[in-house]
Design a protein around this motif. Structure first.
Motif, short mmCIF file in Angstrom:
data_model
loop_
_atom_site.label_atom_id
_atom_site.label_comp_id
_atom_site.label_asym_id
_atom_site.label_seq_id
_atom_site.Cartn_x
_atom_site.Cartn_y
_atom_site.Cartn_z
N VAL A 32 6.95 -3.06 40.61
CA VAL A 32 5.53 -2.52 40.03
C VAL A 32 5.62 -2.43 38.94
N ASN A 33 4.84 -3.63 37.88
CA ASN A 33 4.77 -3.98 37.00
C ASN A 33 3.57 -3.63 35.85
N VAL A 34 3.26 -2.63 35.41
CA VAL A 34 1.82 -1.73 34.82
C VAL A 34 1.31 -2.48 32.93
N ASP A 35 0.49 -2.49 32.68
CA ASP A 35 -0.14 -2.41 31.63
C ASP A 35 -1.14 -2.52 31.62
N ALA A 36 -1.23 -1.64 29.82
CA ALA A 36 -2.72 -1.38 29.74
C ALA A 36 -3.03 -1.88 28.21
N HIS A 88 -0.22 3.01 48.97
CA HIS A 88 -1.32 2.59 49.40
C HIS A 88 -0.81 1.52 50.49
N ALA A 89 0.22 0.54 49.67
CA ALA A 89 0.21 -0.23 50.46
C ALA A 89 1.75 -0.34 50.85
N LYS A 90 2.11 1.18 51.71
CA LYS A 90 3.33 1.39 52.28
C LYS A 90 4.76 0.81 51.96
N LEU A 91 4.85 1.23 50.84
CA LEU A 91 5.91 0.67 50.12
C LEU A 91 6.88 1.70 49.80
N SER A 92 7.99 1.34 50.20
CA SER A 92 9.11 2.60 49.89
C SER A 92 10.16 2.50 49.06
N LEU A 93 10.78 1.79 48.73
CA LEU A 93 11.65 1.79 47.73
C LEU A 93 11.14 0.85 46.76
N ILE A 94 10.77 0.80 45.41
CA ILE A 94 10.15 0.29 44.34
C ILE A 94 10.83 0.79 43.08
N VAL A 95 10.36 -0.61 42.43
CA VAL A 95 10.85 -0.67 40.75
C VAL A 95 9.82 -0.60 40.15
N VAL A 96 9.50 0.64 38.69
CA VAL A 96 8.27 0.39 37.97
C VAL A 96 8.65 0.20 36.84
N GLU A 97 7.72 -0.91 36.37
CA GLU A 97 8.78 -1.86 34.99
C GLU A 97 6.85 -1.46 34.10
N GLY A 98 7.12 -1.14 33.25
CA GLY A 98 6.07 -1.29 32.08
C GLY A 98 6.65 -1.01 30.33
N ASP A 99 6.04 -2.04 29.97
CA ASP A 99 5.72 -2.39 27.86
C ASP A 99 6.00 -1.23 27.61
N CYS A 100 5.47 0.37 27.76
CA CYS A 100 5.29 0.96 26.96
C CYS A 100 5.83 1.98 26.85
N LEU A 101 6.96 1.94 25.46
CA LEU A 101 8.30 2.40 25.73
C LEU A 101 8.26 4.27 25.44
N GLU A 102 7.11 5.26 24.87
CA GLU A 102 7.08 6.29 25.06
C GLU A 102 6.78 6.70 26.67
N LEU A 134 12.87 5.39 47.46
CA LEU A 134 13.23 6.06 46.32
C LEU A 134 12.51 4.89 45.03
N VAL A 135 12.32 5.21 43.92
CA VAL A 135 11.28 4.57 42.90
C VAL A 135 12.64 4.34 41.29
N GLU A 136 12.85 3.56 40.97
CA GLU A 136 13.92 3.18 39.38
C GLU A 136 12.98 2.62 38.84
N TRP A 137 12.82 3.53 37.36
CA TRP A 137 11.96 3.47 36.69
C TRP A 137 12.78 2.22 35.41
N ASN A 138 12.01 1.47 34.94
CA ASN A 138 12.77 0.13 33.45
C ASN A 138 11.32 0.54 32.38
N TRP A 139 12.02 -0.16 31.53
CA TRP A 139 11.40 -0.17 30.31
C TRP A 139 11.88 -1.70 29.95
N VAL A 140 10.61 -2.32 29.75
CA VAL A 140 10.59 -3.81 30.30
C VAL A 140 10.09 -4.51 28.28
#
Length: 187
Positions: A32-36, A88-102, A134-140
């Motif tokens: 899951v890649n997110v940006d704002a 909502h997509a019924k995913l269970s094992l995800i990596v969440v990546e975002g580029d906001c360091l804070e 399982l969720v993994e958080w990554n800054w990218v």
């Protein structure tokens, strides 16, 4: 590995020197890649979410508008929205990546003294972890988050929200391809 309310939460970090988006490694099923974006003096606040499968294919995504008063608030909200979309997509094992360091730092380090502007959204994100195995958080770096960045710019340009399943808008397909991945066919 840490646990959050008894649920596994893996902490990750970005180490790829190429700074390109890269597929996730097992056991994760989706990334899951997110940006704002937030434009001072304007009501334009865009959020972009792209969820990709193991071979980089688009599973679901969204270009959304927000109404927060600072960029860090919009960056924190897009994490909540990304988690909601993945649930909502019924995913269970995800990596969440975002580029906001804070924001990513507050999630990775379970900071209880994070910026008051984002504390509510950080708590919402932590509660949403219960929806996953399982969720993994990554800054990218931003370069590795191009698709989410393009999706948030699309929201700001159109001044409307949209989401998609399986097939991103044609205007975003070139970004998938620039990541070195095959995109859906163009008609």
């Amino acid at each position: 590995m840490n646990t959050e309310r008894g649920l596994p939460v893996k902490l990750g970090s970005f180490t790829d020197a190429s700074k390109n988006w890269r597929p996730h490694s097992p056991p994760f099923l989706a990334k899951v890649n997110v940006d704002a974006a937030w434009k001072k003096g304007s009501s334009n606040r865009g959020m972009g979410i792209i969820i990709r499968g193991q071979s980089g294919e688009s599973i679901v995504g969204a270009s959304l508008l927000s109404s927060h008063n600072s960029v860090v608030e919009v960056e924190a909200e897009v994490v909540v929205r990304g988690l909601q979309l993945a649930a909502h997509a019924k995913l269970s094992l995800i990596v969440v990546e975002g580029d906001c360091l804070e924001v990513m730092d507050a999630l990775i380090n379970h900071s209880s003294d994070c910026n008051w502007r984002i504390s509510l959204m950080i708590r919402k994100s932590r509660k949403l972890v219960a929806c996953f195995s399982l969720v993994e958080w990554n800054w990218v770096p931003r370069e590795a988050n191009r698709m989410a960045n393009a999706a948030e710019k699309l929201a700001m340009a159109r001044l409307s929200s949209s989401d998609w399943v399986g097939r991103p808008p044609t205007s975003l397909v070139h970004v998938l391809r620039s990541d070195g991945l095959t995109g859906p066919p163009l008609f």
